[in-house]
Scaffold this motif. Structure first.
Motif, short mmCIF file in Angstrom:
data_model
loop_
_atom_site.label_atom_id
_atom_site.label_comp_id
_atom_site.label_asym_id
_atom_site.label_seq_id
_atom_site.Cartn_x
_atom_site.Cartn_y
_atom_site.Cartn_z
N ILE A 117 0.82 -1.21 0.00
CA ILE A 117 0.00 0.00 0.00
C ILE A 117 0.86 1.26 0.00
O ILE A 117 0.64 2.17 -0.80
N TRP A 118 1.85 1.32 0.89
CA TRP A 118 2.62 2.56 1.06
C TRP A 118 3.78 2.67 0.08
O TRP A 118 3.81 3.59 -0.74
N GLU A 119 4.71 1.76 0.15
CA GLU A 119 5.89 1.91 -0.70
C GLU A 119 5.65 1.43 -2.12
O GLU A 119 6.29 1.91 -3.06
N GLY A 120 4.71 0.49 -2.29
CA GLY A 120 4.34 0.06 -3.62
C GLY A 120 3.31 0.95 -4.29
O GLY A 120 2.96 0.73 -5.45
N ARG A 121 2.84 1.96 -3.54
CA ARG A 121 1.85 2.92 -4.04
C ARG A 121 0.55 2.25 -4.48
O ARG A 121 -0.17 2.75 -5.34
N GLY A 122 0.24 1.11 -3.85
CA GLY A 122 -1.00 0.41 -4.18
C GLY A 122 -2.16 0.94 -3.35
O GLY A 122 -2.80 0.19 -2.61
N ILE A 123 -2.43 2.23 -3.48
CA ILE A 123 -3.45 2.86 -2.66
C ILE A 123 -4.81 2.18 -2.85
O ILE A 123 -5.59 2.04 -1.89
N LEU A 160 -3.35 9.31 1.17
CA LEU A 160 -2.97 10.25 0.10
C LEU A 160 -2.49 11.58 0.67
O LEU A 160 -1.52 12.17 0.17
N GLU A 161 -3.15 12.05 1.73
CA GLU A 161 -2.73 13.32 2.34
C GLU A 161 -1.34 13.20 2.95
O GLU A 161 -0.52 14.12 2.83
N THR A 162 -1.05 12.07 3.58
CA THR A 162 0.29 11.87 4.16
C THR A 162 1.34 11.80 3.07
O THR A 162 2.42 12.41 3.18
N LEU A 163 1.05 11.08 1.99
CA LEU A 163 2.02 10.97 0.90
C LEU A 163 2.21 12.30 0.17
O LEU A 163 3.30 12.59 -0.33
N GLN A 164 1.17 13.12 0.11
CA GLN A 164 1.32 14.44 -0.50
C GLN A 164 2.29 15.28 0.30
O GLN A 164 3.09 16.03 -0.27
N GLU A 165 2.24 15.16 1.62
CA GLU A 165 3.11 15.95 2.48
C GLU A 165 4.50 15.33 2.60
O GLU A 165 5.51 16.05 2.65
N PHE A 166 4.56 13.98 2.61
CA PHE A 166 5.83 13.26 2.77
C PHE A 166 5.91 12.19 1.67
O PHE A 166 5.71 11.00 1.94
N PRO A 167 6.19 12.56 0.43
CA PRO A 167 6.07 11.61 -0.69
C PRO A 167 7.08 10.48 -0.67
O PRO A 167 6.85 9.45 -1.31
N ASP A 168 8.21 10.63 0.06
CA ASP A 168 9.21 9.56 0.07
C ASP A 168 9.14 8.73 1.35
O ASP A 168 10.10 8.04 1.70
N SER A 220 -3.05 -7.71 15.64
CA SER A 220 -1.64 -7.38 15.44
C SER A 220 -1.34 -6.03 16.06
O SER A 220 -2.16 -5.11 16.00
N SER A 221 -0.15 -5.91 16.65
CA SER A 221 0.37 -4.62 17.12
C SER A 221 1.68 -4.41 16.38
O SER A 221 2.68 -5.07 16.64
N HIS A 222 1.64 -3.48 15.41
CA HIS A 222 2.69 -3.32 14.40
C HIS A 222 3.48 -2.06 14.70
O HIS A 222 2.94 -0.95 14.65
N ARG A 223 4.76 -2.22 15.03
CA ARG A 223 5.63 -1.07 15.33
C ARG A 223 6.44 -0.72 14.10
O ARG A 223 7.11 -1.57 13.51
N ILE A 224 6.36 0.57 13.71
CA ILE A 224 6.93 1.03 12.45
C ILE A 224 7.83 2.23 12.70
O ILE A 224 7.48 3.14 13.46
N PHE A 225 8.98 2.26 12.04
CA PHE A 225 9.80 3.47 12.02
C PHE A 225 9.81 3.98 10.59
O PHE A 225 10.07 3.23 9.65
N SER A 226 9.53 5.29 10.44
CA SER A 226 9.46 5.89 9.10
C SER A 226 10.50 6.99 8.93
O SER A 226 10.61 7.87 9.79
N HIS A 227 11.23 6.94 7.81
CA HIS A 227 12.00 8.08 7.33
C HIS A 227 11.14 8.80 6.30
O HIS A 227 10.47 8.15 5.47
N MET A 228 11.15 10.14 6.32
CA MET A 228 10.36 10.88 5.34
C MET A 228 10.82 12.32 5.29
O MET A 228 11.31 12.87 6.28
N THR A 229 10.66 12.92 4.11
CA THR A 229 11.07 14.31 3.89
C THR A 229 9.83 15.17 3.72
O THR A 229 8.92 14.84 2.94
N HIS A 230 9.81 16.30 4.43
CA HIS A 230 8.64 17.19 4.40
C HIS A 230 8.70 18.04 3.13
O HIS A 230 9.31 19.10 3.08
N GLN A 231 7.99 17.56 2.08
CA GLN A 231 8.08 18.18 0.77
C GLN A 231 6.78 18.78 0.27
O GLN A 231 6.76 19.37 -0.81
N GLY A 232 5.70 18.64 1.03
CA GLY A 232 4.42 19.16 0.57
C GLY A 232 3.66 19.84 1.69
O GLY A 232 3.95 19.67 2.87
#
Length: 322
Positions: free
Chosen positions: A24-30, A61-69, A89-101
């Protein structure tokens, strides 16, 4: 853990959660959100709640618009089968992202940030049917040069927070409130710390080399760091009612004991601490905690709280009192 009622391509719940998240996220399979979320799936965060798969798509989509990478590095999935064919499931995630939008964090800054998120999902019939989500919004704000307190003030002015009873109910699942006494000594220690402020439990219940991740994108190492974190919170919220709404306790071969708990603290802002001068505001902390243990001693820990939502509750009280 084999999965009853799920596509056979998934080995277990961990594989299911990690795979569809990447698709969904990195494969852009929204569009895949419609395949893997129930049509009326509720999604709840400390700052708000909504129901419906289309809301999940809009938020993505709003999150990806603001942080597309944005990348989502799945650190762990702590899971359980709560009933035949019903998985959690309790899923712990670490995200790198650039504030571009443009978006919730204002005009783009070009800053590359790192943020921790924990998502609790109830899964049935190859779909997510309920979700609770906490992101370290304060940590992200600080990295982008914003004040969590000011963002909490803006949130309170934009959308009033519900009362304490409604916030606690937001964090409940089908299980209601669990009986902490039956969950064992680790659960009782969390209650003693959050509800009663028994901070002596830190040195007996945590390894001397404790490594803990807490709001504000902070890492704590050792008892002294850990105590400073707790002093700040307990000075602000010295008493309250602590509830555990979901609990997973796993011991797998070749891995440390791991627990995941979704919890709330119904309290009041009674003292000066990390949330400013005492306001008397009624406040509910909505958290998710992960921990790795040696026996009953915590060796690594992750506390997820949205401190901007906490500031918003305090700001709303001050607005109502003025």
């Amino acid at each position: 853990m084999s999965l009853s009622g799920f596509d056979k391509r998934f080995d277990d719940l961990r594989d299911y959660i990690l795979t569809i998240t990447e698709w969904i996220w990195e494969g852009r399979g929204i569009d895949l959100i419609r395949d893997y979320y129930a049509e009326d799936c509720p999604v709840k965060t400390p700052a708000g709640a909504f129901s419906g798969v289309e809301g999940v798509i809009r938020g993505t989509l709003e999150t990806l618009q603001e942080f597309p990478d944005r990348t989502l590095l799945g650190e762990d999935v702590i899971d359980s089968e709560d009933a035949p064919g019903t998985y959690y499931s309790s899923h712990r995630i670490f995200s790198h992202m650039t504030h571009q939008g443009h978006g919730a964090f204002g005009a783009p800054t070009g800053v590359r940030a790192g943020v921790m998120t924990v998502a609790d999902c109830l899964c049935r019939g190859d779909r997510i049917v309920d979700e609770w989500l906490v992101r370290d919004q304060a940590g992200l704000a600080l990295q982008l040069g914003h004040s969590p307190e000011a963002m909490g003030q803006a949130l309170a002015e934009k959308a009033p927070m519900p009362g304490r009873e409604a916030l606690v109910d937001r964090w409940r699942g089908p299980e209601g409130d669990l009986d902490i006494e039956t969950l064992g000594p680790v659960a009782e220690r969390y209650r003693d710390l959050w509800q009663h402020g028994r901070l002596e439990r830190l040195r007996t219940g945590y390894d001397r080399a404790i490594d803990a991740k807490v709001p504000g994108a902070r890492t704590l190492r050792g008892h002294d760091d850990l105590e400073r974190f707790w002093f700040g919170y307990k000075a602000a919220f010295p008493a309250g009612t602590f509830r555990i709404h979901h609990w997973i306790d796993r011991e797998d071969a070749g891995a440390p004991r791991r627990i995941a708990l979704r919890w709330s603290l119904e309290t009041a802002h009674q003292g000066g601490g990390v949330f400013g001068p005492a306001s008397g505001a009624p406040v509910v902390l909505l958290g998710i905690t992960h921990a790795e243990l040696r026996g009953d001693v915590v060796v690594r820990e992750w506390h997820q709280l949205d401190e901007i939502a906490i500031h918003a509750q305090i700001a709303q009280h001050r607005l109502q009192e003025s």
